[in-house]
Design an enzyme around this catalytic site. Structure first.
Site, PDB file in Angstrom:
ATOM      1  N   ASP A 297       0.857  -1.185   0.000  1.00 51.70           N
ATOM      2  CA  ASP A 297       0.000   0.000   0.000  1.00 51.70           C
ATOM      3  C   ASP A 297       0.898   1.241   0.000  1.00 51.70           C
ATOM      4  O   ASP A 297       1.680   1.442   0.930  1.00 51.70           O
ATOM      5  CB  ASP A 297      -0.842  -0.040   1.285  1.00 51.70           C
TER       6      ASP A 297
ATOM      7  N   ASP B 159      -2.962   4.734  -2.220  1.00 52.75           N
ATOM      8  CA  ASP B 159      -3.916   5.350  -1.305  1.00 52.75           C
ATOM      9  C   ASP B 159      -4.380   6.720  -1.820  1.00 52.75           C
ATOM     10  O   ASP B 159      -3.540   7.525  -2.264  1.00 52.75           O
ATOM     11  CB  ASP B 159      -3.191   5.518   0.044  1.00 52.75           C
TER      12      ASP B 159
ATOM     13  N   GLU C 265      -6.963   4.064  -5.175  1.00 53.42           N
ATOM     14  CA  GLU C 265      -8.147   4.373  -4.376  1.00 53.42           C
ATOM     15  C   GLU C 265      -8.597   5.765  -4.766  1.00 53.42           C
ATOM     16  O   GLU C 265      -7.882   6.735  -4.558  1.00 53.42           O
ATOM     17  CB  GLU C 265      -7.820   4.330  -2.883  1.00 53.42           C
TER      18      GLU C 265
ATOM     19  N   HIS D 129     -10.882  -2.000   4.908  1.00 50.97           N
ATOM     20  CA  HIS D 129     -10.611  -1.594   6.288  1.00 50.97           C
ATOM     21  C   HIS D 129     -11.259  -0.256   6.656  1.00 50.97           C
ATOM     22  O   HIS D 129     -11.081   0.208   7.771  1.00 50.97           O
ATOM     23  CB  HIS D 129      -9.098  -1.504   6.466  1.00 50.97           C
ATOM     24  N   ASP D 130     -11.942   0.381   5.709  1.00 52.96           N
ATOM     25  CA  ASP D 130     -12.611   1.656   5.993  1.00 52.96           C
ATOM     26  C   ASP D 130     -14.132   1.520   5.996  1.00 52.96           C
ATOM     27  O   ASP D 130     -14.835   2.503   6.215  1.00 52.96           O
ATOM     28  CB  ASP D 130     -12.256   2.700   4.918  1.00 52.96           C
TER      29      ASP D 130
END
Ligand code: GLC
Length: 554
Positions: A96, A196, A246, A320-321
């Site tokens: 990431d 990200d 993302e 994870h969000d």
């Protein structure tokens, strides 16, 4: 640019996956221990959320050194071992890359703070007076997006936490530094990257107040973002690596550009519009029942739009969000199994590359926290305060967090029904869910009717049927609000997928040309024959894939 539509990617949140050294925090050796499990599931890549040195203000998305592993997760040797061992199983590791910002603990920011103008130009500093931020923009975690540094007489921009300072991509030196990071990991044998919030890296030339919103319209899909991505990919030679961006609050037009192979930017994009259909007035912190009609409309728009522009989607419900999807759009009770399978099937057979977030494959739910002391996430803790300031009672604020907090997906992976759910010997860093005795890996392995087994089947189906990876998509039953249905076709192969979104039966009309079709997969154990039926009854949350093309008899 390589194509990854026949692959499946599994996301690991290392902190909550498996703790081998007994400190209550997951680690890289823990991931190595579970590689055979992941192989059994059938995935091709593992995306690890950040494991770099970090103060962990935002669970590793505040990176202090892009080239070093945080000792909480293990060592560089552990990561090398993971790369080697997963490689032997035909699984690639993706890291990431948090390139929109660094932690304020990063050496570059520290040098900037010490007054070095070269490093100040790595970030977005603006001269100013206390109390008068350069713009009225809001941080995505609440409060102003600017922080004043009295010793410098300057403000710096942080679109996220105050300890996550935005990098200045206008500065070619910053871009060179970040390319070096990619080269470093490439040479270690990393096979792909997740970038990200990468559509926020290009900031506007003019800094002005946003009189309509929180500022995002000025920096989302910013003026030079495509140029920066092309340069990064070209100069690091990762055109054929799996790369996923993302994309926060993006548009279809930009996602086509980010991911169409001719553009040579990324292999695919995450977009989030389909995960806002239960936000009241677009506000995550106001609860609303999911709007399934809106969900359908979004899938139709994005799936057909990306297809028309040859863009590539990352297919996902969970990360994870995000709260757990079965709690959100499915049913945690009577139809837990059926709804978890239906939701999985719905996106796995669409056009794109599916992602499975740890625990999704066993139908993990939100943990049902009841006290603020159980939460760890900086965003949740900030918003708890903001909600109270807005006049909500503590109970109301907790109800909102229980549905919306990012911690809903960050609870320890439920390996078994024992102490600390087999995640650790020690008290985990965040409380485990209240249902680990019922929902866990151990109870599902070897059970052909389990959610785990259904995910295995979906993944296997993708590998065996090219039509899933490469076929065209067209939507059916567009007027029926309860059913999402689509057809995938390639040559003489044709699959038709039906998903009942609700907890009651519903009917659809069979088409004469489907006569003689056969069932390929479903989430109800029942015989299917489409010999003479005119209508097809779908059970609550039923998912059904029929082989409807000319080749079905072969
Ligand atoms: C992304 C990450 C999220 C993080 C944020 C800031 O949205 O997924 O976890 O907090 O970026 O880096």
């Amino acid at each position: 640019m390589a194509d990854f539509s026949d692959k499946v990617i599994y996301q690991i949140y290392p902190k909550s996956f498996r703790d081998l050294n007994g400190d209550g925090l997951g680690d890289i050796p823990g991931i190595i221990e579970k590689l055979d499990y992941l192989k059994e599931l059938g995935v091709d890549y593992l995306w690890l959320t950040p494991v770099f040195i970090s103060p962990q203000r935002d669970n590793g998305y505040d990176v202090a050194d892009y080239r070093k592993i945080d000792e909480k997760f293990g060592t560089m040797e552990d990561l090398e071992e993971l790369i080697a061992q997963s490689g032997r199983r035909g699984i690639g590791i993706m890291l990431d890359m948090v390139f929109n910002h660094t932690s304020t603990a990063h050496e570059w920011f520290q040098k900037a703070l010490a007054g070095d103008p070269e490093y100040q130009n790595y970030y977005i500093f603006k001269d100013g007076e206390p109390g008068q931020p350069p713009t009225n923009w809001q941080s995505k975690f609440g409060g102003s997006a600017w922080e004043y540094v009295p010793t410098l007489g300057k403000w710096y921009l942080h679109l996220f936490d105050v300890t996550q300072a935005d990098l200045n991509w206008e500065n070619p030196k910053v871009r060179e530094e970040l390319k070096e990071v990619i080269r470093f990991w490439k040479q270690k044998g990393i096979k792909g990257f997740r970038f990200d919030v990468v559509n926020l890296i290009s900031k506007p030339e003019v800094w002005e107040d946003d009189l309509e919103g929180d500022g995002r319209r000025f920096y989302t899909d910013g003026p030079r973002v495509h140029e920066y991505l092309k340069e990064l990919v070209r100069d690091t030679g990762i055109e054929d690596f799996v790369t996923v961006g993302e994309m926060s609050s993006t548009t279809l037009e930009h996602c086509i550009r980010y991911s169409a192979p001719r553009e040579k930017e990324l292999s695919m994009c995450f977009s989030f519009h389909h995960l806002k259909i239960d936000y009241k007035n677009g506000n995550k912190w106001e609860l609303m029942e999911p709007d399934f009609a809106a969900l359908k409309e979004l899938f139709i728009k994005w799936q057909t739009g990306m297809q028309a522009g040859a863009g590539q989607s990352a297919l996902f419900w969970c990360n994870h969000d995000q709260p757990r999807i079965v709690s959100r759009l499915g049913d945690e009770g009577r139809y837990w199994k059926e709804s978890a399978k239906m939701l999985a099937g719905m996106i796995h057979l669409m056009r794109g590359t599916p992602y499975v977030y740890q625990g999704e494959e066993i139908g993990m739910t939100n943990p049902h926290y009841t006290g603020i002391g159980q939460y760890r996430d900086v965003e949740s803790l900030n918003y708890y305060k903001i909600l109270l300031e807005q006049g909500k009672t503590a109970d109301e604020a907790l109800e909102i967090l229980a549905a919306r907090s990012r911690d809903n997906s960050r609870t320890p992976m439920q390996w078994n029904g024992g102490a600390h759910c087999g995640f650790s010997e020690a008290e985990p860093w965040i409380p485990i869910s209240d249902n680990s005795a019922q929902i866990n890996v151990e109870s599902q392995l070897g059970d052909d009717t389990s959610i785990f087994s259904f995910y295995q089947k979906l993944i296997a189906l993708r590998k065996e049927n090219e039509v899933i990876a490469k076929g065209e998509i067209a939507f059916l039953e567009e007027e029926n609000p309860k059913v999402l249905a689509y057809r995938r076709s390639l040559g003489d192969r044709e699959l038709t997928v039906f998903c009942n979104l609700g907890d009651t039966e519903t009917e659809i009309s069979m088409k004469p040309e489907w006569e003689g079709c056969r069932k390929l997969l479903g989430n109800y154990e029942k015989e299917f024959s489409c010999a003479k039926e005119e209508t097809l009854t779908l059970e609550p949350y039923e998912f059904l894939v029929l082989e409807t093309g000319q080749a079905h008899g072969m």
